[in-house]
Structure formats: structure tokens, C-alpha cells
Design a protein around this motif. Sequence first.
Motif, short mmCIF file in Angstrom:
data_model
loop_
_atom_site.label_atom_id
_atom_site.label_comp_id
_atom_site.label_asym_id
_atom_site.label_seq_id
_atom_site.Cartn_x
_atom_site.Cartn_y
_atom_site.Cartn_z
N ARG A 114 -25.11 -89.70 11.66
CA ARG A 114 -26.54 -89.56 11.89
C ARG A 114 -26.93 -88.10 12.11
N SER A 115 -26.09 -87.37 12.84
CA SER A 115 -26.38 -85.96 13.09
C SER A 115 -26.32 -85.15 11.80
N GLN A 116 -25.43 -85.55 10.89
CA GLN A 116 -25.36 -84.85 9.60
C GLN A 116 -26.59 -85.16 8.75
N GLN A 117 -27.05 -86.40 8.78
CA GLN A 117 -28.26 -86.74 8.04
C GLN A 117 -29.47 -86.01 8.60
N LYS A 118 -29.49 -85.83 9.91
CA LYS A 118 -30.56 -85.09 10.56
C LYS A 118 -30.65 -83.67 10.00
N VAL A 119 -29.50 -83.03 9.85
CA VAL A 119 -29.46 -81.67 9.31
C VAL A 119 -29.96 -81.64 7.87
N LYS A 120 -29.58 -82.63 7.08
CA LYS A 120 -30.06 -82.70 5.71
C LYS A 120 -31.59 -82.79 5.67
N GLU A 121 -32.15 -83.55 6.60
CA GLU A 121 -33.60 -83.67 6.66
C GLU A 121 -34.25 -82.33 7.02
N LEU A 122 -33.62 -81.59 7.91
CA LEU A 122 -34.16 -80.27 8.26
C LEU A 122 -34.10 -79.32 7.06
N VAL A 123 -33.00 -79.36 6.32
CA VAL A 123 -32.88 -78.53 5.12
C VAL A 123 -33.94 -78.93 4.10
N ALA A 124 -34.21 -80.23 4.00
CA ALA A 124 -35.23 -80.70 3.06
C ALA A 124 -36.59 -80.11 3.40
N LYS A 125 -36.91 -79.98 4.68
CA LYS A 125 -38.18 -79.37 5.07
C LYS A 125 -38.23 -77.91 4.64
N LEU A 126 -37.14 -77.17 4.82
CA LEU A 126 -37.10 -75.78 4.38
C LEU A 126 -37.15 -75.69 2.85
N SER A 127 -36.59 -76.69 2.18
CA SER A 127 -36.61 -76.70 0.72
C SER A 127 -38.03 -76.79 0.17
N GLY A 128 -38.94 -77.32 0.98
CA GLY A 128 -40.33 -77.36 0.55
C GLY A 128 -40.90 -75.99 0.30
N TYR A 129 -40.34 -74.98 0.95
CA TYR A 129 -40.79 -73.59 0.76
C TYR A 129 -39.90 -72.84 -0.23
N ALA A 130 -38.67 -73.27 -0.42
CA ALA A 130 -37.69 -72.45 -1.15
C ALA A 130 -37.09 -73.12 -2.37
N GLY A 131 -37.47 -74.36 -2.66
CA GLY A 131 -36.76 -75.09 -3.70
C GLY A 131 -35.42 -75.58 -3.17
N ASP A 132 -34.59 -76.12 -4.02
CA ASP A 132 -33.31 -76.68 -3.58
C ASP A 132 -32.48 -75.63 -2.83
N ILE A 133 -31.89 -76.06 -1.71
CA ILE A 133 -31.05 -75.20 -0.87
C ILE A 133 -29.65 -75.79 -0.81
#
Length: 400
Positions: free
Chosen positions: A218-237
Motif C-alpha cells: 500500500r505504501s508503494q502504491q501511495k508513492v506511485k499516486e504521488l508521482v502521478a500527480k507530479l506527472s500532470g506537470y511533467a509528463g511520464d516520470i
Amino acid sequence: MKPDMIMLRLGELTLKGKNRSRFEKVVFEQVKKSVQSFSRLTFVLEFGRVYIHLNEESYEAVQKRLRKVLGLSSFSPVYTAPLELEEIQSTALAAMEMLDNGQAEFKVTVRRVNKKFPYDSQEMNKLVAGYILKAVPGLRVNVNQPEVELKVELREKQALIFSQSVTGVGGFPLGTNGKAMLMLSGGIDSPVAGFLALRQGLRLEAVHFHSYPYTSERSQQKVKELVAKLSGYAGDIRLHMVPFTSIQTRIHEVYKEDLFITLLRRAMFRITEKLAENYGASAIVTGESLGQVASQTINSMNVIGRAVEVPIIQPLVCMEKKEIIRIAEDIDTFEISILPYEDCCTLFMPPYPSTNPSLRIVESIEKSMEWLDAELDEAVRLTEQIWVGADEKPQFAALF
């Protein structure tokens, strides 16, 4: 009445010096990429501006994408009219009525780019404002501090009429200042640090340390969700998931006292530096904020940072927590960050972590761990790389 086009203003920083044309090109490409799913849009690039012709596409849907384009200072929905006085007046009135504020104080500012137009700017100010006042009696003119400034640009082929200005992300265009590795925990601070680094023109790859099975999926999925939010500004990360269990447990077997967290953090920095070398990054971005926890005193950050040679960028270092939380809410990471899933730094936490570690003692302990370098290399070898995009779907509900 729907807007016919959107006027985009590029950030002031992008217009300075010899980098202007390069920055403009990068922002222009990012704008087109962000709205590529809207097939009817057409684009015009001018000095410091981009014009998007909507061609019946939804302004509301397009502007949501534009709000995340790095290097974009602001934008305005624009109504167009033929270069005829009556058409300009009626369109200006409709634009004012769209604001739904019949009691506002306003002014009209006309810019006559087309010098062949028969009325000069001052005449047009009066002709347009007078027409609006007659149609909407509750309005009042205030040329010094208006609530609404209705702008009219008389260009070569048409008039552009607009009043709203939507604030963009601003900053530098994506990737124009290089590439860095973001050390991303599941907390509030590091995603905000990542956003601020992106806004300064850095392209990011994220590095997360997990101690599975001591920490959950669950903690790993949480991090993926945070990266997805940053990807909204930067494209795929690209997200590097570093297995840290072996290193963490072996260090704990050797040393359990107040310097344990310092040793862990130094190991994390060294792994991140190795990943930076492998993937062409020139710096490390972290979420430290001075004084928040034991590892974020000035002495702790000094000793931890000495583990690597690459520059360490700490965007939050002098920010208050409430300011960090405000940004986290703005970029929509806060609610994810406060989900109660543990990270590896909570494992084997000593009761009284050192706030004033000695570099000499820390390095002496590390030298006694003859296996450490091999473990760091093995962690790098076993690191999993995942590309995360903005369309990453939440999966928390499925994990309960």
C-alpha cells in the motif's frame, strides 16, 4: 457566448537573454502536448505569446490542461470580432455580461496594433465603455482601480476582446535547467519539493526506498499516486523503487543507537547518487525543511550530505510547514500524503535520534561495515524502474 481562442502568456523568465527563443519553443511544445487530445485546436506562436484557436473545442476542458504547463505565466479566454465598431461594441458587451457582475466598476483599455483602424485608442475607450454603460446601467467606470479591466486589441484582421486572466504555473519550461533525482518518501514534503524543482526547469526521476515486507504494498502504491500527480506537470516520470530491507536490517544488526537514522540516510543518498550517474542526472532533490525532524538539523544535513558529491537541492529548507501544506493542497498531493501507510524510515527508529552527529564517528562506523559498498551496489542492481503517468488510477480502495 463561448470564447473563440485562448491567449497564453509565457513567463517573464522565459523571455530574458539569449535563451528566449529556446524557452519559447519548449513551452510551445509542452502546450501542444498537454492538449493533444483536442484534435481541432490550432496554434500561433508570437513573441512572448501563444494563441490557441479553439475551433469549437471546450474552453473549460482545455484550460484545465493549460493550468499545469510549466513556464506558462497566465492565459485568457478571448472573444473575437470583425474590425467594425458595432461588432466590437456588441462583442465587448457580451464579454462583460459573461462575467455576471452587473454592479462592477470597470475600465476599457484599447490597444490599436492596426494603425489603419479609423478610431485611435482613446476614442475607442470611450466608444466601447459608453456602449456598455448604456446597456448595463449598474456598471460604473473606474479608471484607477477597476474591478474588471476589459481589454480590446485591434489587430490586422480582427479585434481580440478579453478581461479574465487565469494564473498559470509559471517558472521555467520543463527540462531547461537539467535533470535531477527526487528522493520521494510518502510524506507531505518531498512531493512539494519535486513540484518546486519542476517549476525551476528541472526534469525529474523519482527514487523511493521501501522495506518490503516490513512496509506494505500500500505504501508503494501511495508513492506511485504521488508521482502521478507530479506527472500532470511533467509528463511520464520514471520511478525507481529501491529495495532497502537488506541494508536497513544489516545496519541495525551492527548499530542501533542514536546515529542509526544518519547512517540510513547516508546510504540512501549514496544509492541515489549511483542512480543519478546511471540515468544522466546531475543533482539530488530532497524535501528537507530545516529543524522539522532530527535528521533535518543543520548539522545532520551536513553530515548526511557529505556522503555524496553531486549537488543537493533542498527547495523547502527555509519554508514553514503551513506554507508547504498550502502548496501540497494546491498540487493535490496532500490528501495522498497523509494516508497512514508506513515508510521505511519508521522501521527500527531509535528513541532519541542524534541531532548533532559527528562526521568522524559516522564514517568510522561505516568503515567497520565492510559489506556496505557491495550491499549498495546490489540495491541499485535490484531497483525496479516504473514509468508513471498522470493517468495512474487510484488503487487504494482495492487494497483493503
